[in-house]
Design an enzyme around this catalytic site. Sequence first.
Site, PDB file in Angstrom:
ATOM      1  N   HIS A  86      40.937  26.012  44.662  1.00 42.73           N
ATOM      2  CA  HIS A  86      40.631  27.328  44.113  1.00 42.73           C
ATOM      3  C   HIS A  86      40.585  28.357  45.239  1.00 42.73           C
ATOM      4  O   HIS A  86      40.155  28.066  46.355  1.00 42.73           O
ATOM      5  CB  HIS A  86      39.290  27.290  43.367  1.00 42.73           C
ATOM      6  CG  HIS A  86      39.038  28.495  42.541  1.00 42.73           C
ATOM      7  ND1 HIS A  86      38.573  29.674  43.071  1.00 42.73           N
ATOM      8  CD2 HIS A  86      39.201  28.714  41.206  1.00 42.73           C
ATOM      9  CE1 HIS A  86      38.448  30.567  42.102  1.00 42.73           C
ATOM     10  NE2 HIS A  86      38.828  30.017  40.968  1.00 42.73           N
ATOM     11  N   GLU A 154      46.660  30.910  39.527  1.00 42.65           N
ATOM     12  CA  GLU A 154      45.676  31.989  39.496  1.00 42.65           C
ATOM     13  C   GLU A 154      46.019  33.010  40.579  1.00 42.65           C
ATOM     14  O   GLU A 154      45.659  32.826  41.745  1.00 42.65           O
ATOM     15  CB  GLU A 154      44.268  31.448  39.744  1.00 42.65           C
ATOM     16  CG  GLU A 154      43.717  30.613  38.612  1.00 42.65           C
ATOM     17  CD  GLU A 154      42.206  30.465  38.721  1.00 42.65           C
ATOM     18  OE1 GLU A 154      41.516  30.778  37.757  1.00 42.65           O
ATOM     19  OE2 GLU A 154      41.731  30.056  39.795  1.00 42.65           O
TER      20      GLU A 154
END
Length: 235
Positions: A86, A154
């Site tokens: 992430h 993302e």
Amino acid sequence: MIIAANFKMHLTPHKLATFAATLRDSLDSRLQILLFPNTACLASLPQCHVRWGAQNAYPAQNGAFSGEIGAEVLDALQIQTLLVGHSERRALGESQDFCAQKCRFYAELGFTLVYCIGEPHNVRAGGQESVRAFLDSQLHTIPLDYPNLIIAYEPIWAIGTQAASLEQIATTHADIKALCAARGATLPLLYGGSVKPNNAHDILSLDNVDGVLVGSAALVVSDFVKIMQAGLQTL
């Protein structure tokens, strides 16, 4: 269709239990629900027919790694799903090599891995070829042939602000699928980055979008349920 949620540092164990109790009535077997609570909640997860995962783990069974959690503890907690790469972890200093090391270590243990990739604003400003090259650099050391691997795209510039446009999502997801296919891999691909109840249906209707990874919109269970419902409407 995969609907995943990263709760980050939010939700105490009590709040998570309340969330799960409300969520139970809305679960549908056509959706695969992945929930990533904060580490403190992993020891007291509520009963709910979802797949629980860890937001982070160190690539070791155990050891002198203060503040980390390892495979031995995750196994004891019956956690077999892990979020890797992430952008917020990368911003704390996790290199691409370290992300790849995590993927390889936990793949050998049979974990389901949700591996996050995404470009910063300056790369996006360079155009789609720049984006494609950057994302390729985040994929080339990852075991793409691993059957329990899920990719989550993302774009860093869209997290917590405004989602990428539908055209940007469609084009980039097609590029990611092509990059994976060039290495012989066909993998589920999620979109993350300001997914909300009011845009989830349009995003989930796009080709090459196999689900979403939701951040802040998942903290309110009614909003998360609306995103789940949007997913069901696109099946």
